[in-house]
Design a protein around this motif. Structure first.
Motif, mmCIF file in Angstrom:
data_model
loop_
_atom_site.group_PDB
_atom_site.id
_atom_site.type_symbol
_atom_site.label_atom_id
_atom_site.label_comp_id
_atom_site.label_asym_id
_atom_site.label_seq_id
_atom_site.Cartn_x
_atom_site.Cartn_y
_atom_site.Cartn_z
ATOM 1 N N VAL A 63 39.362 41.636 46.314
ATOM 2 C CA VAL A 63 38.559 41.222 45.165
ATOM 3 C C VAL A 63 38.784 39.738 44.883
ATOM 4 C CG1 VAL A 63 38.123 41.594 42.709
ATOM 5 C CG2 VAL A 63 38.536 43.554 44.212
ATOM 6 N N GLN A 64 40.014 39.273 44.998
ATOM 7 C CA GLN A 64 40.290 37.853 44.772
ATOM 8 C C GLN A 64 39.642 36.987 45.849
ATOM 9 O OE1 GLN A 64 41.821 36.621 41.913
ATOM 10 N NE2 GLN A 64 40.792 34.832 42.758
ATOM 11 N N GLN A 65 39.609 37.466 47.095
ATOM 12 C CA GLN A 65 38.916 36.735 48.161
ATOM 13 C C GLN A 65 37.432 36.594 47.835
ATOM 14 O OE1 GLN A 65 39.834 39.070 51.626
ATOM 15 N NE2 GLN A 65 41.806 38.065 51.957
ATOM 16 N N MET A 66 36.837 37.663 47.297
ATOM 17 C CA MET A 66 35.430 37.612 46.893
ATOM 18 C C MET A 66 35.245 36.572 45.791
ATOM 19 S SD MET A 66 34.746 41.701 46.817
ATOM 20 C CE MET A 66 33.009 41.711 46.503
ATOM 21 N N MET A 67 36.117 36.632 44.777
ATOM 22 C CA MET A 67 36.032 35.685 43.663
ATOM 23 C C MET A 67 36.139 34.241 44.154
ATOM 24 S SD MET A 67 35.647 37.300 40.781
ATOM 25 C CE MET A 67 36.219 36.096 39.599
ATOM 26 N N ASP A 68 37.080 33.989 45.050
ATOM 27 C CA ASP A 68 37.263 32.641 45.593
ATOM 28 C C ASP A 68 36.018 32.179 46.343
ATOM 29 O OD1 ASP A 68 39.836 32.678 44.531
ATOM 30 O OD2 ASP A 68 40.800 33.099 46.465
ATOM 31 N N ALA A 69 35.427 33.074 47.131
ATOM 32 C CA ALA A 69 34.222 32.723 47.893
ATOM 33 C C ALA A 69 33.061 32.406 46.955
ATOM 34 C CB ALA A 69 33.852 33.859 48.848
ATOM 35 N N PHE A 70 32.872 33.221 45.933
ATOM 36 C CA PHE A 70 31.769 32.982 44.993
ATOM 37 C C PHE A 70 31.986 31.695 44.205
ATOM 38 C CE2 PHE A 70 31.458 37.864 44.874
ATOM 39 C CZ PHE A 70 30.541 37.885 45.909
ATOM 40 N N ASN A 71 33.196 31.494 43.687
ATOM 41 C CA ASN A 71 33.469 30.317 42.866
ATOM 42 C C ASN A 71 33.485 29.019 43.662
ATOM 43 O OD1 ASN A 71 33.626 31.236 40.136
ATOM 44 N ND2 ASN A 71 35.520 32.293 40.666
ATOM 45 N N ALA A 72 33.615 29.098 44.981
ATOM 46 C CA ALA A 72 33.583 27.895 45.823
ATOM 47 C C ALA A 72 32.162 27.362 45.996
ATOM 48 C CB ALA A 72 34.197 28.196 47.187
ATOM 49 N N MET A 73 31.166 28.163 45.649
ATOM 50 C CA MET A 73 29.770 27.756 45.817
ATOM 51 C C MET A 73 29.304 26.937 44.618
ATOM 52 S SD MET A 73 27.917 31.116 47.264
ATOM 53 C CE MET A 73 29.058 32.353 47.796
ATOM 54 N N GLU A 74 28.632 25.854 44.924
ATOM 55 C CA GLU A 74 28.049 25.046 43.855
ATOM 56 C C GLU A 74 26.959 25.859 43.164
ATOM 57 O OE1 GLU A 74 25.650 20.846 43.260
ATOM 58 O OE2 GLU A 74 26.801 21.185 45.092
ATOM 59 N N GLY A 75 26.983 25.873 41.837
ATOM 60 C CA GLY A 75 25.963 26.580 41.077
ATOM 61 C C GLY A 75 26.254 28.040 40.838
ATOM 62 N N VAL A 76 27.423 28.520 41.300
ATOM 63 C CA VAL A 76 27.798 29.926 41.104
ATOM 64 C C VAL A 76 29.125 29.980 40.358
ATOM 65 C CG1 VAL A 76 28.373 32.118 42.225
ATOM 66 C CG2 VAL A 76 26.605 30.646 43.209
ATOM 67 N N SER A 77 29.159 30.809 39.338
ATOM 68 C CA SER A 77 30.383 31.020 38.573
ATOM 69 C C SER A 77 30.654 32.522 38.526
ATOM 70 C CB SER A 77 30.208 30.479 37.149
ATOM 71 O OG SER A 77 31.333 30.787 36.359
ATOM 72 N N ALA A 78 31.865 32.916 38.922
ATOM 73 C CA ALA A 78 32.221 34.332 38.980
ATOM 74 C C ALA A 78 33.352 34.641 38.012
ATOM 75 C CB ALA A 78 32.630 34.720 40.391
ATOM 76 N N LYS A 79 33.232 35.778 37.323
ATOM 77 C CA LYS A 79 34.273 36.291 36.431
ATOM 78 C C LYS A 79 34.496 37.754 36.793
ATOM 79 C CE LYS A 79 34.086 32.665 33.629
ATOM 80 N NZ LYS A 79 35.099 31.772 33.246
ATOM 81 N N MET A 80 35.736 38.230 36.626
ATOM 82 C CA MET A 80 36.059 39.597 37.009
ATOM 83 C C MET A 80 36.611 40.377 35.808
ATOM 84 S SD MET A 80 38.944 41.138 39.573
ATOM 85 C CE MET A 80 40.238 40.533 38.542
#
Length: 84
Positions: A63-80
């Motif tokens: 789940v943390q790997q997913m969060m890191d991948a999403f948050n590394a994208m410009e224009g995408v913000s992820a919260k869990m």
């Protein structure tokens, strides 16, 4: 073993970010149980910003790997949310 995690994604400029985001979603596809996408739309308007809700499974490391991948994208913000 059941795991209960919800990831919320805020996507700005979703048409411009769609390809990279879809690649990440596909990469983690076996861990995604539910995906719901929302954006403002009607007959005369379609927003370029949106929200995606994911119910994901797996251990916290994945789940943390997913969060890191999403948050590394410009224009995408992820919260869990951890509902375990």
């Amino acid at each position: 073993m059941n795991s209960y995690y919800i990831i919320g994604l805020r996507v700005n400029h979703r048409t411009g970010n769609a390809l990279k985001l879809q690649q990440a979603l596909t990469q983690f596809g076996c861990h995604i149980k539910l995906r719901v996408g929302l954006h403002e739309t009607d007959e005369n308007f379609c927003s370029d910003d949106g929200v995606i809700m994911l119910q994901v499974s797996g251990d916290l490391t994945v789940v943390q790997q997913m969060m890191d991948a999403f948050n590394a994208m410009e224009g995408v913000s992820a919260k869990m949310m951890d509902l375990n």
